[in-house]
Design a protein around this motif. Structure first.
Motif, mmCIF file in Angstrom:
data_model
loop_
_atom_site.group_PDB
_atom_site.id
_atom_site.type_symbol
_atom_site.label_atom_id
_atom_site.label_comp_id
_atom_site.label_asym_id
_atom_site.label_seq_id
_atom_site.Cartn_x
_atom_site.Cartn_y
_atom_site.Cartn_z
ATOM 1 N N VAL A 148 -22.856 24.614 -7.087
ATOM 2 C CA VAL A 148 -21.548 25.250 -7.270
ATOM 3 C C VAL A 148 -20.504 24.531 -6.429
ATOM 4 C CG1 VAL A 148 -20.231 27.364 -6.851
ATOM 5 C CG2 VAL A 148 -22.466 27.489 -7.957
ATOM 6 N N ASP A 149 -20.842 24.191 -5.193
ATOM 7 C CA ASP A 149 -19.909 23.458 -4.335
ATOM 8 C C ASP A 149 -19.542 22.111 -4.952
ATOM 9 O OD1 ASP A 149 -19.892 25.507 -2.516
ATOM 10 O OD2 ASP A 149 -21.125 24.480 -1.009
ATOM 11 N N ALA A 150 -20.522 21.389 -5.446
ATOM 12 C CA ALA A 150 -20.264 20.081 -6.056
ATOM 13 C C ALA A 150 -19.355 20.209 -7.270
ATOM 14 C CB ALA A 150 -21.581 19.409 -6.441
ATOM 15 N N VAL A 151 -19.581 21.221 -8.086
ATOM 16 C CA VAL A 151 -18.731 21.437 -9.265
ATOM 17 C C VAL A 151 -17.302 21.771 -8.833
ATOM 18 C CG1 VAL A 151 -18.322 22.979 -11.229
ATOM 19 C CG2 VAL A 151 -20.625 22.083 -10.807
ATOM 20 N N LEU A 152 -17.152 22.656 -7.858
ATOM 21 C CA LEU A 152 -15.817 23.013 -7.386
ATOM 22 C C LEU A 152 -15.090 21.819 -6.787
ATOM 23 C CD1 LEU A 152 -16.387 26.529 -5.779
ATOM 24 C CD2 LEU A 152 -15.110 25.989 -7.858
ATOM 25 N N ILE A 153 -15.774 21.032 -5.990
ATOM 26 C CA ILE A 153 -15.157 19.852 -5.392
ATOM 27 C C ILE A 153 -14.733 18.865 -6.479
ATOM 28 C CG2 ILE A 153 -15.652 17.798 -3.993
ATOM 29 C CD1 ILE A 153 -17.272 19.690 -2.160
ATOM 30 N N THR A 154 -15.574 18.673 -7.486
ATOM 31 C CA THR A 154 -15.239 17.774 -8.585
ATOM 32 C C THR A 154 -14.010 18.255 -9.342
ATOM 33 O OG1 THR A 154 -17.558 17.138 -8.813
ATOM 34 C CG2 THR A 154 -16.124 16.717 -10.705
#
Length: 136
Positions: free
Chosen positions: A16-22
């Motif tokens: 979820v963090d990776a998706v939000l950062i992207t």
């Protein structure tokens, strides 16, 4: 919670963090690159002053210590740090004529400016002082 469940939760949080950062990086790059497309980078003229790892804000995005800045008589040259360039952000050279300074706020080390229709940038006062001299 078992070790497997803990690992699963950690994996989900990291995903979820990776998706939000992207998503946030793409939104930032899109806004930044629109401005960079209107003001492509040029070579700074001499004399110029360069300071690395400066902080700028573009709308809700705070780019703390992420921009290399060079100022000369004609332009404000902004280059994102390498990780942001890898994410797609491009360098730009803003002509002083395109920069409309806002009145100084409470923090004397920061200045706000508008570049083009509806694009607000906040940056270090040292590099925007030249725009004051150009305007007068």
């Amino acid at each position: 919670m078992t070790g497997g469940q803990t690992a699963l939760v950690i994996c989900l949080v990291l995903t979820v963090d990776a998706v939000l950062i992207t998503v946030l990086l793409r939104a930032l790059a899109g806004k930044w690159n629109k401005l960079a497309g209107d003001h492509p980078p040029t070579e700074p003229s001499e004399p110029s002053e360069t300071r690395r790892f400066q902080s700028f804000a573009l709308g809700i995005f705070n780019l703390g210590f992420c921009i290399h800045v060079t100022v000369d008589e004609d332009r404000l040259h902004l280059t994102p740090v390498r990780p942001l360039r890898a994410a797609g952000m491009r360098a730009m050279s803003l002509p002083w004529e395109a920069v409309e300074l806002r009145p100084p706020g409470r923090r004397k080390s920061w200045r706000a400016m508008r570049v083009g229709p509806g694009v607000d940038l906040h940056g270090p006062a040292w590099c925007l002082g030249l725009a004051d001299r150009v305007e007068t």
